[in-house]
Design a protein around this motif. Sequence first.
Motif, short mmCIF file in Angstrom:
data_model
loop_
_atom_site.label_atom_id
_atom_site.label_comp_id
_atom_site.label_asym_id
_atom_site.label_seq_id
_atom_site.Cartn_x
_atom_site.Cartn_y
_atom_site.Cartn_z
N PRO A 109 0.80 -1.23 0.00
CA PRO A 109 0.00 0.00 0.00
C PRO A 109 0.84 1.28 0.00
CG PRO A 109 -1.01 -1.61 1.43
CD PRO A 109 0.31 -2.20 1.00
N ARG A 110 2.03 1.24 0.60
CA ARG A 110 3.00 2.33 0.50
C ARG A 110 4.37 1.70 0.29
NH1 ARG A 110 -1.02 4.80 2.85
NH2 ARG A 110 -1.62 4.09 4.91
N TYR A 111 4.90 1.75 -0.81
CA TYR A 111 4.61 2.46 -2.05
C TYR A 111 4.83 1.45 -3.16
CZ TYR A 111 5.97 5.79 1.57
OH TYR A 111 6.11 6.44 2.77
N SER A 112 4.02 1.44 -4.24
CA SER A 112 4.14 0.35 -5.20
C SER A 112 3.48 0.70 -6.53
CB SER A 112 3.51 -0.92 -4.63
OG SER A 112 2.11 -0.76 -4.49
N LEU A 113 3.39 -0.30 -7.39
CA LEU A 113 2.90 -0.12 -8.76
C LEU A 113 1.51 0.47 -8.83
CD1 LEU A 113 3.06 -0.61 -11.84
CD2 LEU A 113 2.31 -2.97 -11.41
N PHE A 114 0.56 -0.05 -8.04
CA PHE A 114 -0.83 0.39 -8.22
C PHE A 114 -1.04 1.83 -7.79
CE2 PHE A 114 -1.41 -0.67 -3.75
CZ PHE A 114 -2.45 0.16 -3.33
N ARG A 115 -0.07 2.46 -7.13
CA ARG A 115 -0.19 3.88 -6.83
C ARG A 115 -0.06 4.73 -8.09
NH1 ARG A 115 -3.25 4.40 -2.62
NH2 ARG A 115 -2.47 3.33 -0.78
N SER A 116 0.49 4.14 -9.16
CA SER A 116 0.55 4.83 -10.44
C SER A 116 -0.70 4.56 -11.29
CB SER A 116 1.79 4.40 -11.23
OG SER A 116 2.97 4.84 -10.58
N ASP A 117 -1.52 3.61 -10.87
CA ASP A 117 -2.78 3.30 -11.54
C ASP A 117 -3.61 2.46 -10.58
OD1 ASP A 117 -4.91 2.57 -13.11
OD2 ASP A 117 -3.73 1.76 -14.75
N ALA A 118 -4.54 3.11 -9.87
CA ALA A 118 -5.31 2.43 -8.83
C ALA A 118 -6.16 1.29 -9.38
CB ALA A 118 -6.19 3.43 -8.10
N VAL A 119 -6.53 1.34 -10.65
CA VAL A 119 -7.38 0.30 -11.25
C VAL A 119 -6.66 -1.05 -11.27
CG1 VAL A 119 -8.61 -0.40 -13.36
CG2 VAL A 119 -8.71 1.96 -12.58
N LEU A 120 -5.33 -1.03 -11.26
CA LEU A 120 -4.58 -2.28 -11.25
C LEU A 120 -4.94 -3.13 -10.03
CD1 LEU A 120 -1.00 -1.12 -12.35
CD2 LEU A 120 -2.81 -2.14 -13.75
N ALA A 121 -5.27 -2.49 -8.92
CA ALA A 121 -5.66 -3.21 -7.71
C ALA A 121 -7.18 -3.24 -7.60
CB ALA A 121 -5.05 -2.56 -6.48
N GLY A 122 -7.86 -3.46 -8.73
CA GLY A 122 -9.30 -3.34 -8.78
C GLY A 122 -10.07 -4.56 -8.28
N ARG A 123 -11.28 -4.28 -7.85
CA ARG A 123 -12.26 -5.30 -7.51
C ARG A 123 -13.55 -5.00 -8.26
NH1 ARG A 123 -8.88 -4.85 -3.26
NH2 ARG A 123 -8.38 -6.78 -2.15
N ALA A 124 -14.34 -6.02 -8.48
CA ALA A 124 -15.58 -5.85 -9.23
C ALA A 124 -16.75 -6.41 -8.44
CB ALA A 124 -15.48 -6.53 -10.59
N ASP A 125 -17.81 -5.61 -8.31
CA ASP A 125 -19.06 -6.10 -7.74
C ASP A 125 -19.78 -6.95 -8.79
OD1 ASP A 125 -18.45 -4.51 -5.59
OD2 ASP A 125 -19.92 -2.95 -6.05
N ASN A 126 -20.78 -7.71 -8.35
CA ASN A 126 -21.68 -8.42 -9.25
C ASN A 126 -20.94 -9.25 -10.29
OD1 ASN A 126 -24.07 -6.92 -8.16
ND2 ASN A 126 -23.04 -5.20 -9.13
N ALA A 127 -19.88 -9.93 -9.87
CA ALA A 127 -18.97 -10.57 -10.82
C ALA A 127 -19.02 -12.09 -10.75
CB ALA A 127 -17.54 -10.10 -10.59
N ILE A 128 -18.84 -12.70 -11.93
CA ILE A 128 -18.64 -14.14 -12.06
C ILE A 128 -17.19 -14.35 -12.49
CG2 ILE A 128 -19.34 -16.24 -13.27
CD1 ILE A 128 -22.01 -14.91 -13.83
N LYS A 129 -16.49 -15.22 -11.79
CA LYS A 129 -15.06 -15.40 -12.07
C LYS A 129 -14.72 -16.88 -12.19
CE LYS A 129 -10.61 -13.96 -10.00
NZ LYS A 129 -10.05 -13.22 -8.84
N TYR A 130 -13.92 -17.19 -13.20
CA TYR A 130 -13.46 -18.56 -13.41
C TYR A 130 -11.94 -18.58 -13.33
CZ TYR A 130 -12.06 -22.85 -15.77
OH TYR A 130 -11.47 -24.05 -16.09
N ARG A 131 -11.42 -19.62 -12.67
CA ARG A 131 -9.96 -19.75 -12.55
C ARG A 131 -9.57 -21.22 -12.54
NH1 ARG A 131 -6.21 -16.69 -8.02
NH2 ARG A 131 -4.21 -17.55 -8.67
N ARG A 132 -8.50 -21.51 -13.28
CA ARG A 132 -7.98 -22.88 -13.28
C ARG A 132 -6.48 -22.86 -13.47
NH1 ARG A 132 -8.86 -28.03 -17.33
NH2 ARG A 132 -8.32 -29.64 -15.78
N SER A 133 -5.77 -23.72 -12.70
CA SER A 133 -4.32 -23.82 -12.80
C SER A 133 -3.93 -25.24 -13.19
CB SER A 133 -3.66 -23.47 -11.45
OG SER A 133 -3.93 -22.14 -11.09
#
Length: 355
Positions: free
Chosen positions: A139-163
């Motif tokens: 949170p102090r100090y890093s990449l997403f301070r240059s673009d807050a959307v990089l650390a974004g979250r989304a409401d009402n979301a469907i997410k799929y993930r597989r490794s």
Amino acid sequence: MRKTKSARIKLAALLCTAAGTALAQSGVTLYGVADVGVEYLSNAAAKGSKGSAYRLSSGNMSTSRWGLRGVEDLGGGLKAVFDLESGFNLDDGGQGGNRLFDRSAVVGLAGDFGQVTLGRQTTPLYDTTIRLDPMGFAPRYSLFRSDAVLAGRADNAIKYRRSVSGLTVTALYSFGRTGAGEVPGDNKVDRSLGGSLYYENDTFAAGLVYDEYQGTSVAARNQKDRRVALGASYAFGPLSPYAGYRWLNGDVGGEVRSNLYWLGLRYKATPALSFSGAAYYTDFRNSNADPMMFAASASYVLSKRTDVYFNAAFARNKNGSELGLNGFNATTGAPNSVIPGRNQTGVVAGVRHRF
């Protein structure tokens, strides 16, 4: 009478065994991070004054938070999962946001097919770029301070993930990223989508991600912000260099075209002592207001759960740019804002405990 008593004993034993099996297959974990330190900022604008700021700051290496995470074995390799996570401030005991579970509120199913979750959750852009940042989204100090959307979250979301074999595939679709969507008759309002590929083995890691979201009103539904980010790291023993790039083309809330570049290193000097450092440069199209930020961190592990740290950073602004060490284009008057066009130096020292 003896037979009845014997049957009861057997039934009780059977129920205890079944309960033990159920508990072994399912569980809920309480977890969290408590992180607080003392911070100094130069050229800060706060409470109507302009000057140096000294403060107790919560969430410096990691956001202070607590959460509940659970899993239930449904049989046949299928599991039910959930995660509820809330941020808080150690300096005043308040919530980190205006929601109870501002960081995560999801439930879903997992199995051989991967994992599907529904609710408020991190975007693929977050999941990928946090691993490509040598500062790890501190949170102090890093990449997403240059673009807050990089650390974004989304409401009402469907997410799929597989490794599979080191490769992680992630996809997300949100009906209303900020909660302003889900408008009857118009599914474009506040819609968001994204996808990523991330590969990692013992020495090499690389990621590619796409993110897109649209305006938060009917009038702005055709406005769109699009981002593409990619990066990689490679471990040479205790030393790991990082490099990354993010492209932005958007008109939600105003036209923005920019490129964000970063380079950095991580070095594990001993099992307890580690260092990291990075440089971030934002290039705005058709503008000379191109800020840079340099950050460095040292962390010493005291135990499996506790470490102490010292972070230092410098933001270089010119031609009216407003890159503060705690946020880009921070609202004027906020404790973390920077005087437009002025450079900013910051240091923070603190302690972090995980539970």
